[in-house]
Design an enzyme around this catalytic site. Structure first.
Site, short mmCIF file in Angstrom:
data_model
loop_
_atom_site.label_atom_id
_atom_site.label_comp_id
_atom_site.label_asym_id
_atom_site.label_seq_id
_atom_site.Cartn_x
_atom_site.Cartn_y
_atom_site.Cartn_z
N VAL A 106 0.86 -1.18 0.00
CA VAL A 106 0.00 0.00 0.00
C VAL A 106 0.89 1.23 0.00
O VAL A 106 1.85 1.31 0.77
CB VAL A 106 -0.93 0.02 1.23
CG1 VAL A 106 -1.80 1.28 1.22
CG2 VAL A 106 -1.80 -1.23 1.27
N CYS A 107 0.61 2.15 -0.90
CA CYS A 107 1.33 3.42 -0.94
C CYS A 107 2.85 3.17 -1.10
O CYS A 107 3.27 2.38 -1.94
CB CYS A 107 0.99 4.22 0.31
SG CYS A 107 1.41 5.98 0.24
N THR A 108 3.66 3.80 -0.26
CA THR A 108 5.11 3.69 -0.40
C THR A 108 5.66 2.39 0.16
O THR A 108 6.88 2.21 0.19
CB THR A 108 5.81 4.88 0.27
OG1 THR A 108 5.42 4.94 1.65
CG2 THR A 108 5.46 6.19 -0.42
N GLY A 109 4.80 1.48 0.57
CA GLY A 109 5.27 0.15 0.92
C GLY A 109 5.98 -0.49 -0.26
O GLY A 109 6.82 -1.40 -0.07
N THR A 131 2.51 3.11 -7.09
CA THR A 131 2.69 3.57 -5.71
C THR A 131 2.13 4.98 -5.64
O THR A 131 1.52 5.47 -6.60
CB THR A 131 4.17 3.51 -5.29
OG1 THR A 131 4.27 3.86 -3.90
CG2 THR A 131 5.03 4.45 -6.11
#
Length: 320
Positions: free
Chosen positions: A104-107, A124
């Site tokens: 999720v996102c910057t994961g 991302t």
């Protein structure tokens, strides 16, 4: 139905919504008979972590003690910028054993650092897409969609896109009715397809500085059904077509035609979502002219036809 385990990785500087959003989706689905998810969280050493908002999250265990999950979910947050090398090592060693790997996102930065995104198409948060592509050239970064599926790998854009992705995974596991009911309980008004763009046309394009161009942008957004060819827009701005096209792109970051396409697509989506107007009427009021022209635009941009888009966003089954 088979129970699926979900392990969420925690670390200092995690974005709390990247954790709680998907977990609420899976927990909501677990209220349905046969749609059970076993939800677990784990940090590197099992100690509580502090999120970017200041919330303290208490994990269930240390990562070393966590059982191999069906779905491994890696959230984003400021802590992905300079992660603990031991966390990246754990992901490199253990993440490939999960049946489904989700960021999720910057994961996505953590997965990329562990070499798990090489050769894959991913997305991302829009703010780090360029950084991800530049730092990891073996990764195919698509900055537009809110989430991307590539085999057992699933990556999503920022924050709320993690909810959209989790709903898509629930639909994959347990069917559309379960996913839509969970979405309604969470008051997620619309469950967006992964191909939907992260931004509206107005947010994607920069706002022009000069008044004639700024006025033209506003006119396009308010009148998508009008003649919006370069010549007509240039006349409205009082410029030659060539000068107008060059100046528009320089100030907004996209060509007039590209901006018009996005505005019309956005208008058509809104009408499909919020009204009962027929496709023929919507195609005219959005500037496409014919249903076939609108269908081609939807398939090209969203990978789905207008009728299917409306079906996904206007469920026929009432919430229990």
């Amino acid at each position: 139905m088979k129970q699926r385990s979900v392990l969420v990785v925690l670390f200092d500087g995690v974005q709390s919504l990247d954790v709680s959003g998907p977990m609420e989706v899976f927990a909501g689905a677990s209220r349905f008979p046969g749609a059970t998810y076993e939800l677990r969280t784990a940090s590197l050493d099992g100690a509580p972590v502090r999120s970017t908002s200041g919330l303290t999250l208490v994990p269930d265990s240390a990562l070393a003690d966590a059982r191999p999950p069906h779905t491994l979910l890696v959230p984003g947050g400021q802590g992905t910028r300079a992660p603990d090398p031991a966390l990246v090592d754990w992901l490199r060693d253990r993440a490939p054993h999960a049946d489904r790997l989700v960021s999720v996102c910057t994961g996505a930065l953590l997965l990329a650092g562990a070499g798990l995104l090489d050769g894959h198409r991913v997305t991302t948060h829009w703010a780090v897409c360029e950084h991800l592509a530049r730092t990891y050239p073996a990764v195919e970064v698509d900055p537009d969609p809110i989430f991307v599926r590539d085999g057992k790998l699933a990556t999503s854009a920022g924050v709320t896109a993690g909810i959209d992705l989790a709903l898509a995974l629930v639909e994959e596991d347990h069917g559309r009715d379960v996913a839509l009911t969970v979405a309604r309980h969470l008051v997620v008004f619309l469950r967006r397809p992964g191909s939907q763009a992260q931004f509206s046309a107005q947010l994607t394009a920069q706002t022009a500085r000069r008044e004639p161009l700024k006025d033209v942008q506003h006119w396009i957004s308010e009148h998508p059904e009008d003649d919006l060819c370069v010549e007509a827009l240039a006349a409205r701005a009082g410029l030659s077509p060539r000068h107008f096209a060059r100046a528009f792109q320089a100030e907004t970051g996209m060509t007039p035609g590209r901006f018009v396409d996005r505005v019309r697509l956005e208008q058509a989506r809104r009408l499909l979502e919020d009204t009962t107007d027929g496709v023929a009427r919507i195609s005219r009021s959005s500037g496409y002219g014919t249903p076939e022209a609108m269908r081609r635009a939807f398939v090209r941009a969203l990978g789905t036809a207008p009728a299917e888009y409306r079906r996904r966003f206007r469920p026929s089954h009432p919430a229990p």
